[in-house]
Design an enzyme around this catalytic site. Sequence first.
Site, mmCIF file in Angstrom:
data_model
loop_
_atom_site.group_PDB
_atom_site.id
_atom_site.type_symbol
_atom_site.label_atom_id
_atom_site.label_comp_id
_atom_site.label_asym_id
_atom_site.label_seq_id
_atom_site.Cartn_x
_atom_site.Cartn_y
_atom_site.Cartn_z
ATOM 1 N N GLU A 93 -19.851 10.348 -60.124
ATOM 2 C CA GLU A 93 -19.059 9.183 -59.738
ATOM 3 C C GLU A 93 -18.035 9.467 -58.636
ATOM 4 O O GLU A 93 -16.817 9.488 -58.869
ATOM 5 C CB GLU A 93 -18.371 8.578 -60.974
ATOM 6 N N GLU A 134 -25.706 7.136 -66.885
ATOM 7 C CA GLU A 134 -24.721 6.660 -67.864
ATOM 8 C C GLU A 134 -24.877 5.162 -68.033
ATOM 9 O O GLU A 134 -25.005 4.415 -67.054
ATOM 10 C CB GLU A 134 -23.275 6.937 -67.426
#
Length: 442
Positions: A167, A352
């Site tokens: 991320e 995720e």
Amino acid sequence: MLPSRADFPADFLFGAATSAYQIEGHAYGGAGRTHWDDFAATPGNVVRGENGARACDHYHRFEEDLDLAAGMGLDAYRFSTSWARVMPEGRGAVNARGLDFYDRLVDACLKRNLKPFVTLYHWELPSALADLGGWRNRDIADWFADFATTVMGRIGDRVHAVATINEPWCVAWLSHFLGLHAPGVRDIRAAARAMHHVPLAHGKAVQAMRAAGITNIGIVTNHEYVEPVDDTPEAHAAARLYDAIYNRWFLGGMRRGQYPEEVLEGLGPHLPRGWELDMETVTQPVDWLGINYYTRKLIGPGPSGLWGDLAEHAGDLPQTTMGWEIYPEGLHHFLVRNHAEYGGGLPIHVTENGMSENDVVVNGEVEDAARLAYIARHLAAVARAIAEGVPVKGYFIWSLLDNFEWALGYDKRFGLVHVDFETLERTPKASYHALARALARQ
């Protein structure tokens, strides 16, 4: 109802994900201090001043936790390595106990037929490097490449796949422009440098690992589905900018060698001189793409009128306890979009996806029907994308365990397994048991 394993291709991987600082217990095993330790020690940054010193004590309990993962019928386990655990000062001396831990962890995965998916960086920068400017300092690209070489020199022969950075938006924008994560900086110049140095570090690490013979290298980007809060031109412009910063900056840079013009308009004056010359390194080829997806956001202009001031507005969809809207259609959107715009035929993993809920143990059980419905709807979105020709190869639920949820402390529970943070007792939730039935091999 959950789909079954038979509803997906034979080579499709089901997994669960965790990250080092959130579960390991950073006080153990000779790990060095991180900027999350410093951020958490500053009043007002983290709920109740909590930190990852003990977390879930996965450092000592990883065998038990991997038994839980294998018992669910998972094919893969995604974890991250802690830079400060391996290199306490971020450079130089290596902590042998740190490398030994990840060596044991990988072997324990393989013993249980869990494919190890390692992510090298999941946000916990060594404090010694933060003192030198951290992600604002161009030298971090070389420091990170050295760390990648050190870790993969030990475990790279046995992991199934490796991602460089988890991320990048959180590493750069959330932490240096919004200031909500460590190091807690709110400065456009710092943000601009981090927004470029993170992709540069990714590229340098890919080069270093390729030189060492490592294969199956990927990058994990996070995405939010964006809509304007209303039909005004200002709201549409704000939503486009949010999408460019959040969803297109990093993949645009790493896959196309181009940052979005909407973002360069604001960040361009603050980027390091000669940044364009780095794009050959930034665009190093990868072998797969990872997508993290949770929610939709309704966006409008912020009150200041300054570039980058974007306001989030509440929508009318059901929300998780994070206040995030549940919008599975967004996952389908990004699987299709990223495949078309950035994939180039690369395999894609949903690295995720999951939800927080107010989970409570009652008579030894945890009912979490909302999480089960969330997973079922998002798996349906994945199946739809596969049917449309998107090469989705895996789905990882966040998270295996309830854990330290960064600035929100231990309040938000994402786990398939409940953790009592006083006793550290593990209790599989109803979603865990339902997944075990769905993933059972006939």
